[in-house]
Design an enzyme around this catalytic site. Structure first.
Site, PDB file in Angstrom:
ATOM      1  CE1 TYR A 172      -3.187   2.976   0.832  1.00 54.85           C
ATOM      2  CE2 TYR A 172      -2.667   2.680   3.153  1.00 54.85           C
ATOM      3  CZ  TYR A 172      -3.309   3.380   2.145  1.00 54.85           C
ATOM      4  OH  TYR A 172      -4.075   4.469   2.461  1.00 54.85           O
ATOM      5  CB  VAL A 173       3.019   2.876   2.572  1.00 51.64           C
ATOM      6  CG1 VAL A 173       4.066   3.973   2.601  1.00 51.64           C
ATOM      7  CG2 VAL A 173       1.898   3.173   3.554  1.00 51.64           C
TER       8      VAL A 173
ATOM      9  CG  LEU B 138       4.653 -10.109  -5.810  1.00 50.50           C
ATOM     10  CD1 LEU B 138       4.386 -10.671  -7.211  1.00 50.50           C
ATOM     11  CD2 LEU B 138       4.205  -8.648  -5.754  1.00 50.50           C
TER      12      LEU B 138
ATOM     13  CB  ALA C 256       9.257  -5.169   2.690  1.00 51.03           C
ATOM     14  CB  ALA C 257       7.530  -4.473   7.844  1.00 51.76           C
TER      15      ALA C 257
ATOM     16  CB  SER D 139       2.454  -3.964   9.013  1.00 51.73           C
ATOM     17  OG  SER D 139       1.566  -4.332   7.984  1.00 51.73           O
TER      18      SER D 139
ATOM     19  CE1 TYR E  27       4.361  -3.020  12.095  1.00 47.42           C
ATOM     20  CE2 TYR E  27       2.948  -1.621  13.455  1.00 47.42           C
ATOM     21  CZ  TYR E  27       3.674  -1.827  12.296  1.00 47.42           C
ATOM     22  OH  TYR E  27       3.728  -0.838  11.345  1.00 47.42           O
TER      23      TYR E  27
ATOM     24  CG  PHE F  58       0.816   9.273  14.010  1.00 48.65           C
ATOM     25  CD1 PHE F  58       2.191   9.465  13.889  1.00 48.65           C
ATOM     26  CD2 PHE F  58       0.283   9.297  15.283  1.00 48.65           C
ATOM     27  CE1 PHE F  58       3.008   9.677  14.997  1.00 48.65           C
ATOM     28  CE2 PHE F  58       1.080   9.521  16.408  1.00 48.65           C
ATOM     29  CZ  PHE F  58       2.433   9.712  16.258  1.00 48.65           C
TER      30      PHE F  58
ATOM     31  CG  ASP G  84      -7.698  -0.079  19.473  1.00 45.13           C
ATOM     32  OD1 ASP G  84      -6.647  -0.199  18.828  1.00 45.13           O
ATOM     33  OD2 ASP G  84      -8.821  -0.402  19.025  1.00 45.13           O
TER      34      ASP G  84
HETATM   35  N1  UDP Z   1     -11.810   0.582  14.495  1.00 42.46           N
HETATM   36  C1  UDP Z   1     -13.148   0.234  14.630  1.00 42.46           C
HETATM   37  N2  UDP Z   1     -13.650  -0.742  13.796  1.00 42.46           N
HETATM   38  C2  UDP Z   1     -12.881  -1.383  12.848  1.00 42.46           C
HETATM   39  C3  UDP Z   1     -11.524  -1.007  12.734  1.00 42.46           C
HETATM   40  C4  UDP Z   1     -11.024  -0.034  13.577  1.00 42.46           C
HETATM   41  O1  UDP Z   1     -13.869   0.792  15.456  1.00 42.46           O
HETATM   42  O2  UDP Z   1     -13.395  -2.262  12.145  1.00 42.46           O
HETATM   43  C5  UDP Z   1     -11.260   1.641  15.362  1.00 42.46           C
HETATM   44  C6  UDP Z   1     -10.091   1.163  16.202  1.00 42.46           C
HETATM   45  O3  UDP Z   1     -10.543   0.644  17.431  1.00 42.46           O
HETATM   46  C7  UDP Z   1      -9.290   2.449  16.380  1.00 42.46           C
HETATM   47  C8  UDP Z   1      -9.561   3.221  15.090  1.00 42.46           C
HETATM   48  O4  UDP Z   1     -10.739   2.647  14.537  1.00 42.46           O
HETATM   49  O5  UDP Z   1      -9.804   3.193  17.452  1.00 42.46           O
HETATM   50  C9  UDP Z   1      -8.444   3.120  14.087  1.00 42.46           C
HETATM   51  O6  UDP Z   1      -8.119   1.757  13.935  1.00 42.46           O
HETATM   52  P1  UDP Z   1      -7.165   1.227  12.771  1.00 42.46           P
HETATM   53  O7  UDP Z   1      -7.102  -0.262  12.891  1.00 42.46           O
HETATM   54  O8  UDP Z   1      -7.625   1.787  11.461  1.00 42.46           O
HETATM   55  O9  UDP Z   1      -5.766   1.889  13.087  1.00 42.46           O
HETATM   56  P2  UDP Z   1      -4.810   1.813  14.377  1.00 42.46           P
HETATM   57  O10 UDP Z   1      -4.994   3.133  15.073  1.00 42.46           O
HETATM   58  O11 UDP Z   1      -5.216   0.647  15.199  1.00 42.46           O
HETATM   59  O12 UDP Z   1      -3.448   1.675  13.779  1.00 42.46           O
END
Ligand code: UDP
Length: 336
Positions: free
Chosen positions: A11-12, A33, A74-75, A77, A141, A169, A292
């Site tokens: 993606y990136v 791939l 590449a990683a 993630s 990760y 971010f 989270d």
């Molecule tokens: N999130 C959600 N439902 C989903 C996926 C993510 O509510 O199906 C929320 C998740 O809990 C977080 C925010 O959306 O608060 C961003 O999550 P994402 O996985 O996109 O990125 P992260 O911040 O985890 O890298």
């Protein structure tokens, strides 16, 4: 300049390759791939299928096509996967990463830009997060990304490797050509858009956080803004560039946050998606997702100062609209 991009079919990586090719650079993509897509590699870049952790392959690629610099995208993630299978993350992100560094050292390549992550900070103790905040990852990760950043610092002093680690971010949105497809997809915006298309159910993970609307706040940045930062970061690794030089002029490793510096809640993302798609977003409410943090927002002042970089598309509605346009064009993802 000639640049090797690991993970350039992801993606990136693929959007960064687009930007490099558009700027007139010669690009060799190294991607196995396993998660990348052949179709994501823009014409004009050459794809070598294989892993950055394959020492003989790397040696052959660098001998046949000497490069000036490397973009290491590449990683592995996925946070959840990393908790279940840390061995995979250490083997690839750290072990494979060191194999890459050794191949570069052997070939005399001393310029590298690294895809790092806000996950190196863990649970922030103050917001917005600055680069000098404590690095305290809470999953393998983030830990393996921090380990590789550490290797870059030591390789700078010992072997003259100039590097910039870009701590992403929440990368989101799409270019006209390339967008976000992960399997499994865990990210909010693609999940929201797939829910609109009826391809999956959407759950909002937690509405009881100590935030204004109770949902988590994240710093979403357009993938094309991110890609531009990679080109600027590559410039900063030029021989003798003061931005990757220590006080004695010797090579050093730099780390920069990449974010908009502003946060949006999950509910705000859903509202932006309603606007972009013209549809109500079908969703349920579920419990918090483990691990989270309530708020993750970057202080991206250093990237602005050091790279002269500005997000050109900080508007959430525009970020989501670009992802929606791509999603509609590619309802089943990439052909492969
Ligand atoms: N999130 C959600 N439902 C989903 C996926 C993510 O509510 O199906 C929320 C998740 O809990 C977080 C925010 O959306 O608060 C961003 O999550 P994402 O996985 O996109 O990125 P992260 O911040 O985890 O890298």
């Amino acid at each position: 300049m000639r640049v090797l991009v690991t993970g350039g079919a992801g993606y990136v990586g693929s959007v960064s390759v687009e930007a490099l090719v558009a700027a007139g650079h010669e690009v060799v993509v190294l991607d196995d791939l396993s998660r990348g897509h052949r179709a994501a590699v823009v014409d004009g870049a050459r794809l070598v299928e294989g892993s950055y952790g394959d020492a003989p392959l790397l040696r052959a690629v660098l001998a046949a096509t000497p490069v000036d610099a490397v973009l290491h995208c590449a990683a592995r993630s996925l946070v959840g996967e990393s908790v279940e299978n840390p061995a995979l993350y250490y083997r690839e992100n750290v072990g494979g990463g060191v194999t890459l560094l050794e191949g570069l050292r052997e070939a005399g390549v001393r310029r590298l830009v690294f895809s790092s992550t806000a996950a190196v900070y863990g649970e922030p103790t103050s917001l917005p997060i600055r680069e000098d905040a404590a690095l305290a990852p809470i999953n393998p990760y983030g830990e393996t990304k921090r380990s590789f950043e550490g290797a870059l610092r030591w390789y700078a002093g010992a072997y003259g490797l100039r590097s910039v680690s870009l701590r992403y971010f929440n990368v989101a949105g799409a270019s006209e050509r390339n967008g976000e497809v992960h399997d499994p997809e865990t990210h909010l915006i693609p999940n929201v858009l797939r829910a609109v298309l009826g391809l999956r159910a959407l759950t909002v993970f937690g509405t009881d956080y100590a935030t204004p609307d109770g949902t988590c706040i994240r710093d979403y940045i357009h993938v094309e803004d991110l890609a531009r930062a990679h080109l600027l970061a590559l410039d900063a690794t030029a021989p003798d560039d003061p931005r990757t030089s220590g006080p004695d002029g010797a090579a050093s490793a730099l780390a920069l946050n990449l974010g908009n510096g502003g946060g949006f809640s999950v509910r705000e993302v859903l509202a932006a998606a309603e606007l972009a798609t013209g549809a109500a977003i079908p969703h349920g409410i579920g419990p918090r997702r483990p691990g989270d943090p309530p708020v993750l927002v970057a202080d991206a002042a250093r990237a602005r100062e050091v790279l002269g970089w500005r997000p050109e598309r900080p508007d959430l509605a525009e970020i989501v609209a670009s992802a929606w346009a791509w999603q509609q064009d590619h309802p089943a993802g990439y052909p492969d």
